[in-house]
Design a protein around this motif. Structure first.
Motif, PDB file in Angstrom:
ATOM      1  N   MET A   1     -20.509  20.738 -44.673  1.00 39.78           N
ATOM      2  CA  MET A   1     -20.742  19.944 -43.154  1.00 39.78           C
ATOM      3  C   MET A   1     -19.081  19.116 -43.087  1.00 39.78           C
ATOM      4  N   HIS A   2     -18.894  19.262 -41.816  1.00 41.50           N
ATOM      5  CA  HIS A   2     -16.948  18.950 -42.029  1.00 41.50           C
ATOM      6  C   HIS A   2     -17.323  17.657 -41.025  1.00 41.50           C
ATOM      7  N   VAL A   3     -16.334  16.534 -41.593  1.00 39.73           N
ATOM      8  CA  VAL A   3     -16.528  15.101 -40.574  1.00 39.73           C
ATOM      9  C   VAL A   3     -15.230  15.365 -39.626  1.00 39.73           C
ATOM     10  N   TYR A   4     -15.457  15.028 -37.942  1.00 38.17           N
ATOM     11  CA  TYR A   4     -13.953  14.432 -38.033  1.00 38.17           C
ATOM     12  C   TYR A   4     -14.649  13.406 -36.559  1.00 38.17           C
ATOM     13  N   GLU A   5     -13.121  12.233 -36.910  1.00 35.27           N
ATOM     14  CA  GLU A   5     -12.695  11.252 -36.181  1.00 35.27           C
ATOM     15  C   GLU A   5     -11.589  11.730 -35.353  1.00 35.27           C
ATOM     16  N   MET A   6     -12.104  11.007 -34.185  1.00 35.84           N
ATOM     17  CA  MET A   6     -11.495  10.440 -32.827  1.00 35.84           C
ATOM     18  C   MET A   6     -10.273   9.587 -33.143  1.00 35.84           C
ATOM     19  N   ASP A   7      -8.698  10.048 -33.181  1.00 36.03           N
ATOM     20  CA  ASP A   7      -7.582   9.107 -33.676  1.00 36.03           C
ATOM     21  C   ASP A   7      -7.084   8.585 -32.196  1.00 36.03           C
ATOM     22  N   SER A   8      -7.914   7.094 -32.017  1.00 32.94           N
ATOM     23  CA  SER A   8      -7.470   5.840 -30.853  1.00 32.94           C
ATOM     24  C   SER A   8      -6.517   5.582 -29.808  1.00 32.94           C
ATOM     25  N   ASN A   9      -5.207   6.778 -30.359  1.00 33.75           N
ATOM     26  CA  ASN A   9      -3.885   7.093 -29.931  1.00 33.75           C
ATOM     27  C   ASN A   9      -3.776   7.985 -29.532  1.00 33.75           C
ATOM     28  N   THR A  10      -4.219   8.985 -29.649  1.00 31.89           N
ATOM     29  CA  THR A  10      -3.900  10.526 -29.348  1.00 31.89           C
ATOM     30  C   THR A  10      -4.633  11.250 -28.914  1.00 31.89           C
ATOM     31  N   LYS A  11      -5.857  10.647 -29.295  1.00 34.01           N
ATOM     32  CA  LYS A  11      -7.382  11.105 -28.127  1.00 34.01           C
ATOM     33  C   LYS A  11      -8.113  12.484 -29.086  1.00 34.01           C
ATOM     34  N   GLN A  12      -7.086  13.428 -30.099  1.00 31.76           N
ATOM     35  CA  GLN A  12      -7.685  13.813 -30.693  1.00 31.76           C
ATOM     36  C   GLN A  12      -8.123  13.387 -31.829  1.00 31.76           C
ATOM     37  N   TYR A  13      -9.239  14.749 -32.505  1.00 32.36           N
ATOM     38  CA  TYR A  13     -10.147  14.334 -33.257  1.00 32.36           C
ATOM     39  C   TYR A  13      -9.078  15.510 -34.257  1.00 32.36           C
ATOM     40  N   ASN A  14      -9.495  14.173 -35.826  1.00 35.36           N
ATOM     41  CA  ASN A  14      -8.714  14.981 -36.946  1.00 35.36           C
ATOM     42  C   ASN A  14      -9.874  15.196 -37.812  1.00 35.36           C
ATOM     43  N   LYS A  15      -9.906  16.457 -38.585  1.00 34.21           N
ATOM     44  CA  LYS A  15     -10.913  16.533 -40.203  1.00 34.21           C
ATOM     45  C   LYS A  15     -10.818  15.515 -41.248  1.00 34.21           C
ATOM     46  N   THR A  16     -11.008  14.806 -41.109  1.00 31.92           N
ATOM     47  CA  THR A  16     -11.033  13.890 -42.145  1.00 31.92           C
ATOM     48  C   THR A  16     -11.811  13.856 -43.302  1.00 31.92           C
ATOM     49  N   LYS A  17     -13.541  14.437 -43.788  1.00 34.39           N
ATOM     50  CA  LYS A  17     -13.772  14.749 -44.581  1.00 34.39           C
ATOM     51  C   LYS A  17     -15.303  16.788 -44.875  1.00 34.39           C
ATOM     52  N   GLU A  18     -14.433  16.392 -46.099  1.00 34.91           N
ATOM     53  CA  GLU A  18     -16.283  17.300 -46.042  1.00 34.91           C
ATOM     54  C   GLU A  18     -17.397  17.457 -46.991  1.00 34.91           C
TER      55      GLU A  18
END
Length: 64
Positions: A1-18
């Motif tokens: 399962m991939h976990v994504y978090e939203m960067d509050s500055n760019t409003k883009q989601y980045n994969k942070t964990k598997e």
């Protein structure tokens, strides 16, 4: 399962964990939305014949 978090500055989601979870094939009804129980810090994920329960720790890690 991939976990994504939203960067509050760019409003883009980045994969942070598997996270390794149990999964199975899906021949009949496969649709089951993940559910997060905020009061218990519990994420419920059904994949094929498996139900995965994940608890959120204080440092935002998930324990399967």
């Amino acid at each position: 399962m991939h976990v994504y978090e939203m960067d509050s500055n760019t409003k883009q989601y980045n994969k942070t964990k598997e996270i390794a979870i149990n999964f199975g094939s899906c021949f009949d009804i496969c649709l089951f939305p993940q559910q997060y129980l905020k009061s218990k810090g519990l994420l419920v994920n059904k994949n094929g014949n498996y139900v995965n329960l994940m608890r959120k720790k204080e440092n935002d890690d998930l324990i399967v």
